[in-house]
Every structure is written in structure tokens, then in C-alpha cells.
Design a protein around this motif. Structure first.
Motif, PDB file in Angstrom:
ATOM      1  N   THR A 181       0.835  -1.198   0.000  1.00  0.00           N
ATOM      2  CA  THR A 181       0.000   0.000   0.000  1.00  0.00           C
ATOM      3  C   THR A 181       0.874   1.255   0.000  1.00  0.00           C
ATOM      4  OG1 THR A 181      -1.788  -1.154   1.122  1.00  0.00           O
ATOM      5  CG2 THR A 181      -1.768   1.228   1.310  1.00  0.00           C
ATOM      6  N   ASP A 235      -5.884  -1.360  -4.776  1.00  0.00           N
ATOM      7  CA  ASP A 235      -5.172  -2.073  -3.718  1.00  0.00           C
ATOM      8  C   ASP A 235      -5.933  -3.354  -3.366  1.00  0.00           C
ATOM      9  OD1 ASP A 235      -3.270  -2.552  -1.832  1.00  0.00           O
ATOM     10  OD2 ASP A 235      -3.517  -0.639  -0.786  1.00  0.00           O
ATOM     11  N   ASP A 236      -5.215  -4.343  -2.907  1.00  0.00           N
ATOM     12  CA  ASP A 236      -5.833  -5.604  -2.471  1.00  0.00           C
ATOM     13  C   ASP A 236      -6.770  -6.165  -3.523  1.00  0.00           C
ATOM     14  OD1 ASP A 236      -4.560  -5.867   0.043  1.00  0.00           O
ATOM     15  OD2 ASP A 236      -5.847  -4.296   0.856  1.00  0.00           O
ATOM     16  N   ARG A 334       3.991  -3.823   9.570  1.00  0.00           N
ATOM     17  CA  ARG A 334       2.886  -3.227  10.308  1.00  0.00           C
ATOM     18  C   ARG A 334       2.927  -3.667  11.766  1.00  0.00           C
ATOM     19  NH1 ARG A 334      -1.703  -4.698   7.593  1.00  0.00           N
ATOM     20  NH2 ARG A 334      -1.119  -3.225   5.988  1.00  0.00           N
TER      21      ARG A 334
HETATM   22 MG    MG Z   1      -2.093  -2.946   1.963  1.00  0.00          MG
END
Ligand code: MG
Ligand code: ADP
Length: 470
Positions: A181, A235-236, A334
Motif C-alpha cells: 500500500t 489495492d488488495d 505493520r
Molecule cells: Mg495494503
């Protein structure tokens, strides 16, 4: 009126009747070839246009032409110009040639005198669509480059520097929390700064938008919104697999943009060939450009990332603590960020408290639920959060958005993400069918607030202990 004139007149009427994106994509450039056995033969630019006109738009075109001509007619569409590169690329079995080599060859062939995209296009800036908001922190200069992501990074830079002139489409895939992302949005920021119309959208938001458009009967607006993009970043994209309507619509969006030489960038958690329920025609489009993966960062780059975060906050962390952080989150940046935030929260209370011992116990706590193999369910999380916040289960999982309920809900989403193995979608379902972007937004909000709000941090720790039965 002869047949040729009738076609010209019908063509002009269709331009007025169809929405602009549809007309531009499928009909512009269509030309009258002749009448064969009472059938109007019309030349179009490529196989996508032919299929679209022959199937989807046929009745529409026939009605207009029949009206103009004064008698019912039939039509046949034929490709009269060479198909665009994606067609040949997607269908033929170019097989074993290394991708880069193949692309370079194609690029060399395609080199023409067109100026770069941002110089070709002059149009008033549009409001970004709400789902399209970018995270200001996801820029190239905040992206730490290393062996595991350098190819993806270089490709992203090349695209940002020269949209639709280097790799198109571009698909980056890899595990959770590895910077996909971040890279997509970095491209978006740079293209936006050059005045291009950029649309960044998680594929699930695309689906929601489509569903709403169909429900509200304004698919024309929907199409215009996505097909007017100079740079579309989805995205995704793995979430569109298996969703027929979305796949169908995305296929046409893709073709429309590609045909007009606009940049398409996709991120996915896996390679397109591993998306079992992805339609073949989409798979071949996705694989028709550049596909790169992104791997977990090495230890040194994890150190560098934590170092950068600390520096941004003007904060000094003992090197030993930075090392511990980097050791604790090998596969997901993350997660590393989550741990870093916990340490930062402690440091806000008392900077001197940030010692290796304190870090060790904080990080251990972070890992405990999974290390202990304790199986936490969504229901457990929701029940305990509801109890601590004195809100009813119904309100917690419902639509109300008053302050306390809203905060409780975001905390519950955050804890569900931390403690259970549920996907963002499953968590969203638990909270009244909210989208995965809403869940992500909730979690991020809590993470941000944790930083400066010791009360919230204590509350979450109590709830967490309660859930884990400590
Ligand atoms: Mg992402
Ligand atoms: P993904 O989309 O792959 O799941 P994200 O792009 O959301 O992952 O990245 C997760 C977090 O890690 C973000 O805060 C992002 O800024 C950070 N991050 C990921 N890779 C890097 C990197 N190479 N350098 C700096 N930060 C990174």
C-alpha cells in the motif's frame, strides 16, 4: 439517405446518447465499411470494442441506426486496426522469455514521439473521490529500500516518473504489512503532484461503489469516475476474485484505461496465478505487464525503519531497544509499527522508562496471545469490550456513532485484529457489515491515539488482560 450517411448520422446520435466514457472507449474511431447481405459492417479499433459492441451495446446501436435508416437493420463489427499490445501480449504464448527482456523489447518497439502523460493531459483538477484519500506518510522518501523490496521499489519509481510509458499494468504482490500500500500511494502522490488525475482505491471500496451505483442506477457516473483516471491504483485486488459483477466491471475499466494509454497499478497478497477464482481474462491482463513480489525485509532494514520512525518523532531510543524491536517482527512491518507504538506510548509517559527490560516485557506481552496459542474469538472480544465500555452488544455492533460507542467499536476492531485470526472482512461483518477499509481506519485511529493517550492505553491493556484471562 444511403447506408454510409445513415451510419454517420447514427454515430453522431450515439455520441450524444451514450455516456462519454462508453462512447470514447468503444465507439470513437468506428467507421463504416459497407453493407454485406443487408448487414451493416462497421470497423472498430480492437477486439475489446468489437466484443463490447457486438454483445453489450448491440441493441442500443441497432435501435439508433434503424431509426435513422428508416428500417430495421442488423450490424456486424470487425476489427480494422491492429489490436493494442495487451491483446497480443495477453493471448499469445510468449512463454519462456524472461519478463524484463520481453518488456524492454516491447518498450523499444512502442517508443513513439508522444510526450509524457502529464504533458499530454490538461484538464481541470477533480476532487479526489473520498475512498481515494492518500496517507501523507506513504511517500517514496519514507520507504526504506533493501534487497527484499528493491525491484518493486525501482518499478514503482519508474512508473511514477513516467506513467503509462514504462510498465503497464504493474502488479506488486506479497505478504501482509510489507509495504504494498505504501508503494502504491507513493506512486499516487507523485503523479498527483504532477497534476494527473489519480484514483487510488482498495478493491473492496470499488466493489461497494459499484453495488451502490447499480442500486442507484447511476452506473454512468461510476464509469466516468474510474475511466477518467490517468492513473488508477487498485489495492488488495485479490478481493475481486470470485465476485462476478466486480470482475466484469473491472475488466472493462481496465480495457478502457489501457486502450487510452493510462497507467494501471495493482497490489495483491498473492500472485495472480494463485487466485483460484480469478477470471482467466483478468489473470492474463494482470500478468500482461510487470509483476514483482515484495519480501519481508532483512534485519538491517528493520533496524533502519525503526530508526527512521524514532527520528521522525525526534526521539532517542536505546540501540538495544531498537534491536529488540527489529528481532521481534521479522515478517511484518505493520506489526513492527504496532510494537514501536507501544514503546513510544510508554516513552511518552516517562522517557527514562524505556529500558531494554521494559521493552522486553512490552514485546513479550505483544506476542503472548499467539505464543500461548490461546484461541480468541471475535465474540469474546466484542463481549468484553462492551462490558468495559458499558455499551450494549447491539449498539457496539450496530450503526450508532455517538462518541463512546464509536470509540468502543474502534477499540474492539483494534483488539479483534490484534488478538484473533479474523480477517478484516470478518471483523467488518461482525460490526454490522462494515467494509474492511472502515475496520482498517478504526484500527489505525486507535493506534494513533494510543500514542498520546495513556488513559486509552491503560483501558486497552485492561480489556486485553480480561480477554486473555490474565
Ligand atoms: Mg495494503
Ligand atoms: P501492505 O499493504 O503490504 O500490507 P503497508 O504498505 O500498509 O503494507 O505497510 C505497513 C506499514 O509498514 C506501513 O506503515 C508502511 O509505511 C510501513 N512500511 C512497509 N514497508 C516499508 C519500508 N520499506 N520502509 C518504510 N516503511 C515501510
Amino acid at each position: 439517405m444511403d447506408a454510409h450517411e445513415a451510419w454517420e448520422a447514427a454515430f453522431n446520435q450515439l455520441e450524444l446518447q451514450l455516456d462519454r466514457a462508453n462512447f470514447d472507449t468503444w465507439l470513437r474511431g468506428a467507421s463504416f465499411i459497407g453493407v454485406e447481405e443487408d448487414i451493416f459492417v462497421i470497423g472498430v479499433r480492437n477486439t475489446y470494442a468489437r466484443d463490447m459492441l457486438q454483445h453489450r451495446l448491440y441493441r442500443n446501436v441497432r435501435r439508433v441506426l434503424s431509426d435513422v435508416y428508416g428500417q430495421p437493420v442488423e450490424l456486424r463489427f470487425e476489427v480494422r486496426k491492429p489490436a493494442p499490445p495487451s491483446g497480443s501480449r495477453a493471448r499469445s504464448g510468449e512463454g519462456d522469455m524472461p519478463l524484463f527482456q520481453l518488456l524492454d523489447q516491447q518498450l523499444a518497439q512502442e517508443q513513439d514521439d508522444l510526450p509524457p502523460l502529464h504533458q499530454q493531459i490538461r484538464r481541470p483538477l477533480r476532487e479526489p473521490i473520498p475512498e481515494s484519500e492518500l496517507n501523507p506518510r506513504f511517500t517514496f522518501d519514507r520507504f526504506v529500500v533493501n534487497g527484499s523490496n528493491s525491484i518493486a521499489y525501482e518499478a514503482a519509481r519508474a512508473i511514477a516518473a513516467n506513467p503509462a510509458r514504462s510498465y503497464n499494468p504493474y502488479l506488486v504482490y506479497g505478504g501482509v504489512g510489507l509495504g504494498k500500500t505504501h508503494l502504491l500511494q507513493a506512486i499516487a502522490h507523485e503523479c498527483q503532484a504532477r497534476g494527473l488525475h489519480v484514483v487510488y482505491i482498495p478493491s473492496e471500496a470499488f466493489t461497494n461503489d459499484l453495488v451502490n451505483a447499480i442500486r442507484n442506477k447511476n452506473t454512468a457516473m461510476f464509469r466516468d469516475k474510474y475511466r477518467s483516471a490517468d492513473v488508477l491504483l487498485v489495492d488488495d485486488i485479490q478481493f475481486i476474485a470470485g465476485k462476478d459483477t466486480t470482475q466484469e466491471e473491472f475488466f472493462h475499466t481496465f480495457n478502457a484505461l489501457y486502450t487510452f494509454n493510462r497507467q494501471i497499478v495493482l497490489a495483491s497478497d498473492r500472485h495472480p496465478r494463485e487466485m483460484a477464482t480469478l477470471e482467466d481474462r483478468l489473470r492474463s491482463r494482470f500478468e500482461g505487464g510487470l509483476v514483482t513480489d515484495i519480501q519481508p525485509p532483512e534485519f538491517e532494514s528493520r533496524l533502519a525503519i525503526v530508526g527512521m520512525w524514532a527520528e521522525e518523532r525526534g526521539m532517542w531510543l536505546p540501540p538495544q531497544v531498537i534491536r529488540m524491536l527489529a528481532e521481534h517482527a521479522p515478517n511484518n512491518i505493520r506489526e513492527l509499527e504496532g510494537m514501536f507504538n507501544q514503546i513510544v506510548a510508554k516513552a511518552h509517559q516517562d522517557i527514562n522508562s524505556v529500558t531494554p527490560d521494559m521493552a522486553a516485557s512490552t514485546l513479550q506481552r505483544y506476542h503472548q496471545p499467539r505464543q500461548h496459542g490461546r484461541h480468541v474469538t471475535l465474540t469474546q472480544v466484542v463481549e468484553v469490550v462492551a462490558r468495559h465500555y458499558y455499551v450494549s452488544l447491539r449498539d457496539l455492533c450496530g450503526k450508532k456513532r455517538t462518541g463512546r460507542i464509536n470509540q468502543a467499536r474502534q477499540v474492539a476492531m483494534y483488539l479483534a485484529r490484534e488478538l484473533t485470526d479474523s480477517s478484516l472482512n470478518q471483523i467488518g461483518d461482525m460490526f454490522g457489515g462494515r467494509s474492511h477499509t472502515t475496520v482498517l481506519h478504526g484500527c489505525n485511529k486507535v493506534m494513533e491515539e494510543l500514542d498520546g493517550d495513556p488513559g486509552l492505553r491503560a483501558m486497552i491493556e485492561r480489556i486485553q488482560d480480561d480477554i486473555l484471562g490474565r
